[in-house]
Write an enzyme that holds these catalytic residues in place. Sequence first.
Site, PDB file in Angstrom:
ATOM      1  N   HIS A 190       1.180  -0.875  -0.988  1.00  0.00           N
ATOM      2  CA  HIS A 190       1.421  -0.481  -2.375  1.00  0.00           C
ATOM      3  C   HIS A 190       2.645  -1.238  -2.889  1.00  0.00           C
ATOM      4  CE1 HIS A 190      -0.822   3.663  -2.227  1.00  0.00           C
ATOM      5  NE2 HIS A 190      -1.564   2.656  -1.809  1.00  0.00           N
ATOM      6  N   GLU A 240       5.425  -0.321  -4.228  1.00  0.00           N
ATOM      7  CA  GLU A 240       6.741   0.194  -3.831  1.00  0.00           C
ATOM      8  C   GLU A 240       7.057  -0.125  -2.367  1.00  0.00           C
ATOM      9  OE1 GLU A 240       4.279   1.875  -5.271  1.00  0.00           O
ATOM     10  OE2 GLU A 240       5.008   3.301  -6.761  1.00  0.00           O
ATOM     11  N   CYS A 262       3.063   7.293  -5.172  1.00  0.00           N
ATOM     12  CA  CYS A 262       2.186   8.219  -4.455  1.00  0.00           C
ATOM     13  C   CYS A 262       3.010   8.887  -3.355  1.00  0.00           C
ATOM     14  CB  CYS A 262       0.991   7.453  -3.875  1.00  0.00           C
ATOM     15  SG  CYS A 262       1.406   6.454  -2.430  1.00  0.00           S
ATOM     16  N   CYS A 297       4.485   6.373  -0.837  1.00  0.00           N
ATOM     17  CA  CYS A 297       5.591   5.584  -1.394  1.00  0.00           C
ATOM     18  C   CYS A 297       6.800   6.471  -1.671  1.00  0.00           C
ATOM     19  CB  CYS A 297       5.149   4.866  -2.659  1.00  0.00           C
ATOM     20  SG  CYS A 297       3.925   3.574  -2.338  1.00  0.00           S
TER      21      CYS A 297
HETATM   22 ZN   LIG Z   1       1.947   4.334  -3.106  1.00  0.00          ZN
END
Ligand SMILES: [Zn+2]
Length: 143
Positions: free
Chosen positions: A43, A45, A71, A74
């Site tokens: 992801h 991040e 999320c 993250c």
């Molecule tokens: Zn994430």
Amino acid sequence: MPQAVTCARTARWPFGAVLVNVNSGELVARAANSVESGDATAHAEVNLLRAAATRGLRMPEHAVVSTAEPCPMCAGALLWAGVRAVAFGTSNARLTALGLPQINMPFTSIARHSSLGPPPAVAGGVRTDLTDPLYEEMARRYR
Ligand SMILES: [Zn+2]
């Protein structure tokens, strides 16, 4: 946020994040989602934290600006890293409402359960005029 959106637009799944030094205001790193590489943890991040770690950047001196709410994976990574502040555009609730697959849990809920040190400052709904269109477009493609 405009820089994070530019980054997101380079990715197959339009998620982008940038790292800003809170003392100088300088943008020091940027990353986009790259899960199509086969790494489900890639992801924006997490990619950003990895880029920062390779450069030895200290997270308590930095803020993360992300096109979407981090999320839970993250969020955990950002908390473990000790980032000073998090700003995001589109919320997980909005992504879920658009029909996009998501683990719909607010970043602040996860941060509230952390005992890892001072919680980061959080600002959500930042420049959704720029970020929401990324996900409205993604939702049209995803259907
Ligand atoms: Zn994430």
